[in-house]
Design a protein around this motif. Structure first.
Motif, short mmCIF file in Angstrom:
data_model
loop_
_atom_site.label_atom_id
_atom_site.label_comp_id
_atom_site.label_asym_id
_atom_site.label_seq_id
_atom_site.Cartn_x
_atom_site.Cartn_y
_atom_site.Cartn_z
N LYS A 49 0.84 -1.21 0.00
CA LYS A 49 0.00 0.00 0.00
C LYS A 49 0.87 1.26 0.00
CE LYS A 49 -4.20 -0.92 -0.54
NZ LYS A 49 -3.80 -1.48 -1.82
N GLU A 52 2.11 2.26 -3.34
CA GLU A 52 1.11 2.85 -4.22
C GLU A 52 0.93 4.35 -3.96
OE1 GLU A 52 -2.32 0.33 -3.65
OE2 GLU A 52 -1.12 -1.42 -4.16
N LYS A 372 3.11 6.86 -10.09
CA LYS A 372 3.21 5.84 -9.04
C LYS A 372 2.35 4.64 -9.42
CE LYS A 372 0.42 8.85 -6.04
NZ LYS A 372 0.94 10.20 -6.22
N TYR A 374 -0.53 1.93 -9.71
CA TYR A 374 -1.94 1.88 -9.33
C TYR A 374 -2.12 0.73 -8.34
CZ TYR A 374 -6.90 0.86 -9.56
OH TYR A 374 -8.21 0.62 -9.21
N ARG A 375 -1.41 -0.38 -8.60
CA ARG A 375 -1.47 -1.53 -7.69
C ARG A 375 -0.14 -2.26 -7.73
NH1 ARG A 375 -1.77 -4.25 -4.01
NH2 ARG A 375 -3.14 -5.98 -3.46
#
Length: 417
Positions: A49, A52, A372, A374-375
């Motif tokens: 996380k 991301e 950056k 997305y996932r």
């Protein structure tokens, strides 16, 4: 009649053999394990996380902290995924440097595994032996990146910088006489490649020493032979990779089966076990160290003969040199843009997997065209191994659980990322 019932026992997370923060809830029938329930979640750092929320370049350092024993290998998977999306390839010299450091990292990983696994099952000396060589290789990390552990040395488009022409020297101190100092600095007089070559010449003899200590040691064999047996079919079903799969007799190694970088140009063998027990996996990892040594030798020879760039010249992705920045306004702008907002990666998705010391380490990236991810999803080898723990440990004694945790080579940073 007295009532006989199983009791539940807590193993870890503060346990010398729990390798990080592993917590096991064990259902015991006397000394025998009936069921094991591994609890993860005590180290969750939300690496995926966090990545991301940051530009691509700024997450390379996070990768080091996943499996903090195989730092550069984690970076490699992530950097390869970015390069796939960008449609770029690192220069040949950078690829050889990456492969060389991947194998140095494999030896570093296996040395720590050997030392700690030995310690877990009661062999003290091997820990001291393994760390003697580990220290020498950590100096390579430090010389090339400035950090002993979290190197952040691989970059999309190559590596941070070329190999240094000189190794750092030990300095005089009140605790070292002149003769010891001279011995310590003996292999550090030339370039880094000379130092690594010197290491590869003495390392096979060191591996022989480890084998002398353990391979025919009856206590070691009593603790590892026939313990944690996994059949080849079951190993595949449970998603095992790396030495855990090869120890069961399946010859699967991404360096041979799905070659990346320059592995297809190198000569090495894939060690395979027979019985699928802790002892087989031990032998596989010992032989892997010898094969890594072979690969490093070949890389050193190639790097000596072929100077060249270690970073792409495309300054939309790679930073310009300090010299360029001082003379060229455009280079300064490129540098500023790269380190403030990074670069935008084309829309799409990519999966890049490498043969990490512990198994298949994969990075799945989805880009929506921003600067950056997305996932980001990481396929950590240790996660699959830990999920097979209950099956491996059933019917064994409590002491065998320690040997099985050791043979899985668990590092919690990547499992509980």
């Amino acid at each position: 009649m007295p009532e006989i019932r199983n009791y539940t026992m807590n193993f870890g997370p503060q346990h010398p053999a729990a390798h990080g923060v592993l917590r096991l809830v064990l259902e015991m029938d006397g000394e025998t394990i009936v069921r094991a329930d591994p609890h993860i979640g005590l180290l969750h750092r939300a690496t995926e996380k966090l990545a991301e929320t940051k530009p691509f370049n700024q997450s390379i350092g996070y990768m080091d902290r996943l499996d903090y024993v195989s730092m550069m290998c984690n970076e490699h998977g992530y950097v390869l995924a970015i390069e796939k999306l960008l449609g770029i390839e690192a220069p040949k010299r950078a690829q050889y440097i990456r492969v060389m450091f991947d194998e140095i990292t494999r030896i570093l990983n296996h040395l720590l595994w050997l030392g700690s696994h030995g310690l877990d099952v009661g062999a003290m000396t091997i820990f001291l032996y393994a760390f003697r060589e580990r220290e020498k290789l950590m100096d390579c990390y430090e010389a090339v990146s400035g950090a002993r552990l979290h190197a952040t040395y691989y970059r999309p488009g190559g590596v941070y910088r070329d190999l240094p022409d000189r190794m750092p020297q030990y300095e005089a101190s009140p605790w070292r006489d002149d003769k010891t100092l001279e011995q310590l600095n003996d292999s550090r007089q030339g370039s880094m490649l000379d130092y690594i070559e010197h290491f590869t010449q003495e390392f096979p003899e060191r591996v022989n020493e480890y084998e002398t200590l353990l391979s025919d040691n009856r206590i070691w064999k009593q603790r590892t032979v026939g313990v944690g047996v996994v059949s080849p079919e079951r190993a595949k079903q449970m998603g095992f990779t790396g030495p855990m799969l090869r120890g069961s007799g399946i010859e699967w190694d991404l360096r041979k089966k799905q070659p990346y970088e320059v592995y297809d140009k190198l000569d090495f063998d894939i060690p395979v076990g027979i019985n699928g027990d802790c002892y087989s996996r031990y032998l596989v990892r010992i032989e892997e160290m010898r094969q890594s040594n072979r690969i490093i030798k070949q890389c050193v020879d190639w790097l000596r003969a072929n100077p060249g760039p270690v970073m792409l010249g495309n300054h939309k992705v790679t930073p310009p040199s300090r010299g360029e920045m001082k003379h060229d306004m455009e280079a300064l702008i490129h540098h500023f843009k790269l380190f403030t907002e990074g670069y935008c990666v084309p829309e799409g998705e990519a999966y890049a997997a490498i043969e990490h010391p512990k198994g298949e380490f994969g990075v799945y990236l989805i880009s929506d065209g921003a600067n950056k991810p997305y996932r980001l999803k990481i396929r950590a080898p240790g996660f699959a191994h830990l999920s097979g723990f209950d099956e491996m440990v059933k019917g064994h004694m409590l002491a065998d659980a320690v040997a099985i945790i050791g043979t899985q080579d668990i590092v919690f940073g990547e499992i509980d990322r």
